[in-house]
Design a protein around this motif. Structure first.
Motif, PDB file in Angstrom:
ATOM      1  N   ASN A 260       7.593  12.313   7.270  1.00 29.59           N
ATOM      2  CA  ASN A 260       6.962  13.546   6.803  1.00 29.59           C
ATOM      3  C   ASN A 260       6.549  13.351   5.354  1.00 29.59           C
ATOM      4  N   ILE A 261       5.531  12.521   5.127  1.00 32.54           N
ATOM      5  CA  ILE A 261       5.063  12.214   3.776  1.00 32.54           C
ATOM      6  C   ILE A 261       4.219  13.379   3.276  1.00 32.54           C
ATOM      7  N   ARG A 262       4.495  13.808   2.043  1.00 30.30           N
ATOM      8  CA  ARG A 262       3.791  14.958   1.483  1.00 30.30           C
ATOM      9  C   ARG A 262       2.333  14.606   1.198  1.00 30.30           C
ATOM     10  N   PRO A 263       1.397  15.414   1.665  1.00 27.07           N
ATOM     11  CA  PRO A 263      -0.014  15.168   1.351  1.00 27.07           C
ATOM     12  C   PRO A 263      -0.397  15.720  -0.023  1.00 27.07           C
ATOM     13  N   ARG A 295     -10.341  10.078   6.989  1.00 28.57           N
ATOM     14  CA  ARG A 295      -9.788  10.516   5.709  1.00 28.57           C
ATOM     15  C   ARG A 295      -8.918   9.389   5.174  1.00 28.57           C
ATOM     16  N   GLY A 296      -9.510   8.535   4.394  1.00 28.74           N
ATOM     17  CA  GLY A 296      -8.804   7.375   3.867  1.00 28.74           C
ATOM     18  C   GLY A 296      -7.912   7.728   2.692  1.00 28.74           C
ATOM     19  N   HIS A 297      -6.767   7.082   2.614  1.00 31.67           N
ATOM     20  CA  HIS A 297      -5.827   7.251   1.507  1.00 31.67           C
ATOM     21  C   HIS A 297      -6.117   6.184   0.443  1.00 31.67           C
ATOM     22  N   LYS A 298      -6.008   6.557  -0.799  1.00 26.99           N
ATOM     23  CA  LYS A 298      -6.247   5.636  -1.903  1.00 26.99           C
ATOM     24  C   LYS A 298      -5.018   4.773  -2.127  1.00 26.99           C
ATOM     25  N   VAL A 299      -5.197   3.446  -2.157  1.00 23.08           N
ATOM     26  CA  VAL A 299      -4.091   2.494  -2.267  1.00 23.08           C
ATOM     27  C   VAL A 299      -4.297   1.647  -3.522  1.00 23.08           C
ATOM     28  N   ASN A 363      15.181 -15.337  -3.032  1.00 19.65           N
ATOM     29  CA  ASN A 363      13.945 -15.814  -2.401  1.00 19.65           C
ATOM     30  C   ASN A 363      13.049 -14.661  -1.992  1.00 19.65           C
ATOM     31  N   TRP A 364      13.103 -13.550  -2.753  1.00 17.69           N
ATOM     32  CA  TRP A 364      12.259 -12.404  -2.452  1.00 17.69           C
ATOM     33  C   TRP A 364      11.847 -11.706  -3.741  1.00 17.69           C
ATOM     34  N   THR A 365      10.750 -10.955  -3.642  1.00 17.24           N
ATOM     35  CA  THR A 365      10.186 -10.228  -4.776  1.00 17.24           C
ATOM     36  C   THR A 365       9.663  -8.898  -4.282  1.00 17.24           C
ATOM     37  N   SER A 366       9.847  -7.839  -5.097  1.00 15.88           N
ATOM     38  CA  SER A 366       9.387  -6.489  -4.767  1.00 15.88           C
ATOM     39  C   SER A 366       8.379  -6.026  -5.803  1.00 15.88           C
ATOM     40  N   VAL A 367       7.299  -5.411  -5.317  1.00 21.06           N
ATOM     41  CA  VAL A 367       6.280  -4.825  -6.184  1.00 21.06           C
ATOM     42  C   VAL A 367       6.068  -3.381  -5.743  1.00 21.06           C
ATOM     43  N   VAL A 368       5.439  -2.602  -6.615  1.00 20.15           N
ATOM     44  CA  VAL A 368       5.230  -1.178  -6.366  1.00 20.15           C
ATOM     45  C   VAL A 368       3.806  -0.964  -5.866  1.00 20.15           C
ATOM     46  N   VAL A 369       3.681  -0.131  -4.844  1.00 20.51           N
ATOM     47  CA  VAL A 369       2.387   0.250  -4.281  1.00 20.51           C
ATOM     48  C   VAL A 369       2.266   1.762  -4.381  1.00 20.51           C
ATOM     49  N   GLU A 370       1.174   2.227  -4.975  1.00 19.18           N
ATOM     50  CA  GLU A 370       0.908   3.657  -5.108  1.00 19.18           C
ATOM     51  C   GLU A 370      -0.125   4.067  -4.062  1.00 19.18           C
ATOM     52  N   VAL A 371       0.168   5.152  -3.361  1.00 17.99           N
ATOM     53  CA  VAL A 371      -0.717   5.648  -2.304  1.00 17.99           C
ATOM     54  C   VAL A 371      -1.026   7.106  -2.607  1.00 17.99           C
ATOM     55  N   GLY A 372      -2.314   7.402  -2.778  1.00 22.36           N
ATOM     56  CA  GLY A 372      -2.752   8.782  -2.923  1.00 22.36           C
ATOM     57  C   GLY A 372      -2.996   9.392  -1.550  1.00 22.36           C
ATOM     58  N   VAL A 373      -2.003  10.146  -1.055  1.00 22.75           N
ATOM     59  CA  VAL A 373      -2.036  10.660   0.307  1.00 22.75           C
ATOM     60  C   VAL A 373      -2.942  11.885   0.372  1.00 22.75           C
ATOM     61  N   VAL A 374      -3.857  11.905   1.311  1.00 27.81           N
ATOM     62  CA  VAL A 374      -4.747  13.040   1.528  1.00 27.81           C
ATOM     63  C   VAL A 374      -4.217  13.872   2.685  1.00 27.81           C
ATOM     64  N   LEU A 392      -0.915   8.728  11.018  1.00 29.53           N
ATOM     65  CA  LEU A 392      -0.206   7.494  10.680  1.00 29.53           C
ATOM     66  C   LEU A 392      -0.750   6.903   9.389  1.00 29.53           C
ATOM     67  N   LEU A 393       0.143   6.539   8.487  1.00 32.44           N
ATOM     68  CA  LEU A 393      -0.230   5.910   7.231  1.00 32.44           C
ATOM     69  C   LEU A 393      -0.059   4.396   7.376  1.00 32.44           C
ATOM     70  N   GLU A 394      -1.159   3.690   7.557  1.00 32.99           N
ATOM     71  CA  GLU A 394      -1.169   2.241   7.721  1.00 32.99           C
ATOM     72  C   GLU A 394      -2.084   1.621   6.673  1.00 32.99           C
ATOM     73  N   ILE A 395      -1.603   0.539   6.050  1.00 33.52           N
ATOM     74  CA  ILE A 395      -2.327  -0.098   4.959  1.00 33.52           C
ATOM     75  C   ILE A 395      -2.699  -1.522   5.384  1.00 33.52           C
ATOM     76  N   PRO A 396      -3.980  -1.842   5.570  1.00 35.34           N
ATOM     77  CA  PRO A 396      -4.370  -3.241   5.831  1.00 35.34           C
ATOM     78  C   PRO A 396      -4.253  -4.059   4.553  1.00 35.34           C
ATOM     79  N   THR A 397      -3.578  -5.193   4.643  1.00 34.54           N
ATOM     80  CA  THR A 397      -3.281  -6.017   3.468  1.00 34.54           C
ATOM     81  C   THR A 397      -3.656  -7.464   3.759  1.00 34.54           C
ATOM     82  N   PHE A 398      -4.326  -8.072   2.782  1.00 37.15           N
ATOM     83  CA  PHE A 398      -4.657  -9.502   2.874  1.00 37.15           C
ATOM     84  C   PHE A 398      -3.642 -10.280   2.042  1.00 37.15           C
ATOM     85  N   VAL A 399      -2.917 -11.192   2.682  1.00 39.27           N
ATOM     86  CA  VAL A 399      -1.853 -11.962   2.040  1.00 39.27           C
ATOM     87  C   VAL A 399      -2.321 -13.406   1.904  1.00 39.27           C
TER      88      VAL A 399
END
Length: 446
Positions: A260-263, A295-299, A363-374, A392-399
């Motif tokens: 239940n992500i707040r829009p 309605r795309g979310h800003k990532v 052997n791991w690293t964490s970074v922050v991702v900001e999502v502007g939910v609409v 559904l909030l899904e983010i396509p990512t190129f690794v």
């Protein structure tokens, strides 16, 4: 089901036989119904001989002294088929004694060398006096007249018995369409009519890479083995990705619920990647400005490029004396990858900054991702309720990964080469809630 020896020798080694079938779950054995096997192979043929011991097969060895299964029923399909097969063989031998396609055992074979030789002899010795065919017409084959000859009559009371059995035992006693299609005999309408069927063998195949033709999967050639000689799967080379929310420390009552992500507000998430390789890698992440959809979310990824340490042992890392001064000063977290403990931004003065990683482990690293939910549920009445799973909030990512590995060639020991791996991935974050009168409620999912 496993095959175990019935007796064990004095030196605790299994003997040649007999063998029984045993279930490790319910501790049932085939010895309870009097079924024993001579060999661990060809079990289907041995079980068929056990259930059809009354067949006229003098060469078959008796597997059980006193079978507990009733084999005198005329509706036994194996008995009827074997009797009919023996009757037809005898009729073929009587009506066509010189048939070149018949083997010495009475079977019809069109591809054996002996059958081909008999066919050729009919044409090569056609002019000989001794090889001329008899002008006598062959005798007509008669039909079977008894159960010993394969005659199977339908009982007039079979339908009445089936209806009474269905009334007494109920619908759960019947078989499913899948069970009926897998059985080799018919009819098979009730569970008591089911017979064991042999398992179909699967072909073991080796797979190669389409680009470099390197062997990726190669199973062992032994039939009873399920192991692999070579098994290079992608999970051993692709980093594991984990996403969890980053809660605001100043507002503890407004935690991020992934269901239940707040829009209409910006939410922060922790994106963690674990390196499965034994070499340090450099990872570059890229995402579109907005997620695909109506309605795309800003990532925004605050640190799109970072390094991940090698997947080494913890004691080996602690005892390594060849580290540089920068590596010794680097502070690494003692947490494990995928830790479910909630993280808070603003706690102890920690804030998410652009170009900096949030946390590093062995052997791991964490970074922050900001999502502007609409608000994906806005104007749903005008759009006929929207698309399916649009919340559904899904983010396509190129690794993209880069690392240096040693060259696996003779004469080039210690020489390293640069390698690269790039792929697309879809990160499933959660579901966007519904905004109603200042409150956020989740939509019902059926």
């Amino acid at each position: 089901m496993t095959v175990n020896a019935l007796e064990v020798s004095d030196n605790h080694r299994p003997i040649d036989g007999p063998f029984i079938l045993a279930c490790a779950y319910c501790h049932w054995t085939s010895q309870e119904i009097g079924v024993q096997l001579d060999k661990v192979t060809h079990m289907s043929a041995q079980l068929s001989k056990v259930f059809n011991k009354s067949l006229r097969d003098t060469s078959a060895k008796a597997l059980v002294p006193e079978p507990t299964i009733d084999l005198s029923k005329p509706d036994n399909p194996d008995i009827v088929f074997a009797n009919l097969k023996g009757f037809l063989k005898s009729q073929l031998n009587d009506s066509h004694p010189e048939n070149p396609l018949l083997t010495p055992f009475g079977d019809v074979n069109y591809s054996s060398p002996s059958s081909l030789a008999r066919i050729m002899s009919l044409y090569t010795n056609r002019g000989s006096v001794h090889s001329r065919k008899s002008t006598q017409k062959p005798s007509t084959m008669r039909e079977s007249v008894s159960l010993d000859e394969g005659l199977c009559l339908t009982s007039p009371n079979s339908d009445i018995d089936a209806i009474s059995k269905l009334r007494s035992e109920g619908y759960p006693s019947t078989t499913t369409p899948t069970q009926r299609s897998e059985q080799t005999h018919a009819p098979c309408n009730f569970a008591s009519d089911l017979r064991p069927i042999p398992m179909l063998l699967r072909t073991k195949r080796a797979n190669r890479c389409r680009a470099c033709r390197h062997i990726l999967v190669k199973p062992e050639t032994r039939v009873e083995s399920t192991r692999y000689r070579i098994r290079l799967i992608a999970l051993n080379y692709v980093p594991t990705i984990n996403v969890k929310p980053l809660h605001p420390f100043s507002a503890p009552n407004h935690k991020i619920d992934l269901n239940n992500i707040r829009p209409l507000q910006t939410s922060q998430f922790l994106l963690s990647l674990r390196n499965p390789l034994f070499d340090p890698v450099t990872v570059t992440l890229a995402t579109p400005n907005r997620t695909p959809g109506r309605r795309g979310h800003k990532v925004t990824i605050l640190c799109p490029q970072f390094d991940i340490a090698a997947n080494t042992d913890a004691w080996e890392e602690a005892l390594d004396t060849n580290k540089s001064s920068a590596q010794r000063k680097e502070v690494r977290s003692t947490k494990r990858f995928g830790d479910t403990k909630p993280e808070y931004v603003g706690q102890e003065g920690r804030v998410a900054e652009a170009g900096k990683v949030w946390e590093k482990g062995r052997n791991w690293t964490s970074v922050v991702v900001e999502v502007g939910v609409v608000d994906v549920h806005a104007n749903d009445d005008d759009d006929d309720g929207g698309e399916e799973d649009e919340d559904l909030l899904e983010i396509p990512t190129f690794v993209r990964m880069e690392w240096e590995a040693e060259v696996e060639e003779k004469g080039k020991e210690g020489v390293k080469e640069k390698r690269e791996l790039a792929y697309w991935a879809v990160l499933g974050v959660g579901r966007v809630g519904r905004l109603m009168e200042g409150l956020v409620t989740t939509s019902s999912v059926s």
